[in-house]
Design an enzyme around this catalytic site. Structure first.
Site, PDB file in Angstrom:
ATOM      1  N   LEU A  36      -2.267 -23.046  -0.351  1.00 43.09           N
ATOM      2  CA  LEU A  36      -1.572 -21.837  -0.820  1.00 43.09           C
ATOM      3  C   LEU A  36      -0.059 -21.990  -0.766  1.00 43.09           C
ATOM      4  O   LEU A  36       0.490 -22.514   0.198  1.00 43.09           O
ATOM      5  CB  LEU A  36      -1.988 -20.631   0.041  1.00 43.09           C
ATOM      6  CG  LEU A  36      -3.492 -20.316   0.110  1.00 43.09           C
ATOM      7  CD1 LEU A  36      -3.725 -19.027   0.900  1.00 43.09           C
ATOM      8  CD2 LEU A  36      -4.109 -20.216  -1.282  1.00 43.09           C
ATOM      9  N   HIS A  40       0.510 -18.199  -4.861  1.00 40.04           N
ATOM     10  CA  HIS A  40      -0.718 -17.545  -4.403  1.00 40.04           C
ATOM     11  C   HIS A  40      -0.383 -16.283  -3.601  1.00 40.04           C
ATOM     12  O   HIS A  40      -1.067 -15.262  -3.709  1.00 40.04           O
ATOM     13  CB  HIS A  40      -1.524 -18.480  -3.494  1.00 40.04           C
ATOM     14  CG  HIS A  40      -2.001 -19.729  -4.164  1.00 40.04           C
ATOM     15  ND1 HIS A  40      -1.431 -20.956  -3.938  1.00 40.04           N
ATOM     16  CD2 HIS A  40      -2.996 -19.939  -5.064  1.00 40.04           C
ATOM     17  CE1 HIS A  40      -2.060 -21.868  -4.644  1.00 40.04           C
ATOM     18  NE2 HIS A  40      -3.010 -21.289  -5.354  1.00 40.04           N
ATOM     19  N   LEU A 191       5.882 -22.579  -9.748  1.00 39.58           N
ATOM     20  CA  LEU A 191       5.244 -23.113  -8.537  1.00 39.58           C
ATOM     21  C   LEU A 191       3.851 -23.623  -8.872  1.00 39.58           C
ATOM     22  O   LEU A 191       3.113 -23.003  -9.635  1.00 39.58           O
ATOM     23  CB  LEU A 191       5.146 -22.029  -7.463  1.00 39.58           C
ATOM     24  CG  LEU A 191       6.439 -21.470  -6.895  1.00 39.58           C
ATOM     25  CD1 LEU A 191       6.167 -20.761  -5.570  1.00 39.58           C
ATOM     26  CD2 LEU A 191       7.495 -22.539  -6.683  1.00 39.58           C
TER      27      LEU A 191
END
Ligand code: PAF
Length: 287
Positions: A36, A40, A191
């Site tokens: 993560l 996320h 990202l």
């Protein structure tokens, strides 16, 4: 900070959600493969924003073998469970569902799978022909196991989002699918768990993808051709970016409109790492 309940089995998951269900609360699911990052975390926050104190936010962490092709390294996929759990705790996640492969696929790959249809044959599907069958099958399974009222997916994986929406609609699954904005570094880089494979020079060149999309947005009022030309001009400035596709489509990945809402999607290889990005555009008629 209250640690989330970790459910490893279907029975543990049912138990973890029993109180919420009994009280008539809603369940929001954020499906992930772990590792993560802030992208996320933004999905989890969106789930939190859309739910209340009587509802439950579930994050699933499952590296799904079915969506990896034979030449894609499933074993190399980053697994960072303890750090993931800490992030979920910090965000107030209620339940982390982290099943084993056997728990999700008892008896191996299922006989009945989700056929994702023609949209899965384009874009990512060209280089990953079985990928979306694996994605939709596991998402359908997660929906069956968690029985969420809503599920949050990132717009970063735009084709996946479109296909999940289509599956939910075509198969009458009754789950509200929410597409959350892509999170970017200050530099503009979207990202991704894969950014960790880029060295400094590659990371710098990777910025060309988001720069190309921004250039297209800037030129979009002059029409589709100008938007595409502006993006291509940016991508021509680098030799390190090996372009797979740069396309303009309608928001549901069909033919682009002459004017109005559209989507631009790009995929490229930088070194050994494949990156994708996309953006919404509003096309002018160019007149
Ligand atoms: O986007 C992902 O991380 C995965 O494709 C998903 C939706 C969790 C299915 O394995």
């Amino acid at each position: 900070m209250i640690a989330p309940v970790v459910a490893r089995t279907r029975a543990e998951l049912a138990e973890a959600l029993a109180t919420t269900r009994k009280a008539g609360g809603r369940v929001a699911l954020v499906p992930t493969m772990g590792a993560l990052h802030e992208g996320h975390v933004a999905l989890v926050r969106e789930a939190g924003r859309l739910t209340g104190p009587d509802d439950a936010v579930v994050v699933s962490i499952f590296v799904n073998p079915m969506q990896f092709g034979p030449n894609e390294d499933l074993a190399r996929y980053p697994r960072t469970f303890d750090a993931d759990l800490e992030k979920c705790a910090a965000e107030g996640v209620d339940v982390v569902f982290a099943p084993s492969v056997d728990e999700v696929y008892p008896g191996g790959e299922p006989q009945v799978t989700v056929q994702p249809g023609p949209v899965a044959e384009t874009l990512e599907g060209r280089s990953r022909p079985t990928h979306f069958r694996g994605v939709l099958t596991v998402v359908a399974k997660l929906f069956g196991l968690v029985r969420p009222d809503l599920a949050v997916f990132g717009q970063k994986d735009y084709q996946q989002l479109v296909l999940v929406r289509r599956m939910v609609e075509d198969l009458c699954m009754g789950v509200e699918v929410v597409g959350a904005d892509t999170v970017r570094e200050d530099s503009g880089l979207a990202l991704s768990s894969r950014n960790r494979y880029l060295n400094d020079e590659q990371k710098h060149e990777a910025l060309m993808l988001s720069e190309a999309l921004r250039a297209a947005q800037g030129a979009a009022s002059d029409g589709a051709d100008h938007a595409l030309a502006a993006a291509r001009a940016v991508l021509r400035r680098t030799t390190l970016v090996d372009l797979d596709y740069l396309v303009l489509t309608s928001p549901d990945l069909g033919e682009p409109p002459a004017s109005g809402q559209a989507r631009m999607l790009v995929a490229a290889r930088i070194g050994g790492t494949r990156l994708i990005d996309n953006t919404a555009l509003h096309l002018g008629s160019g007149n």
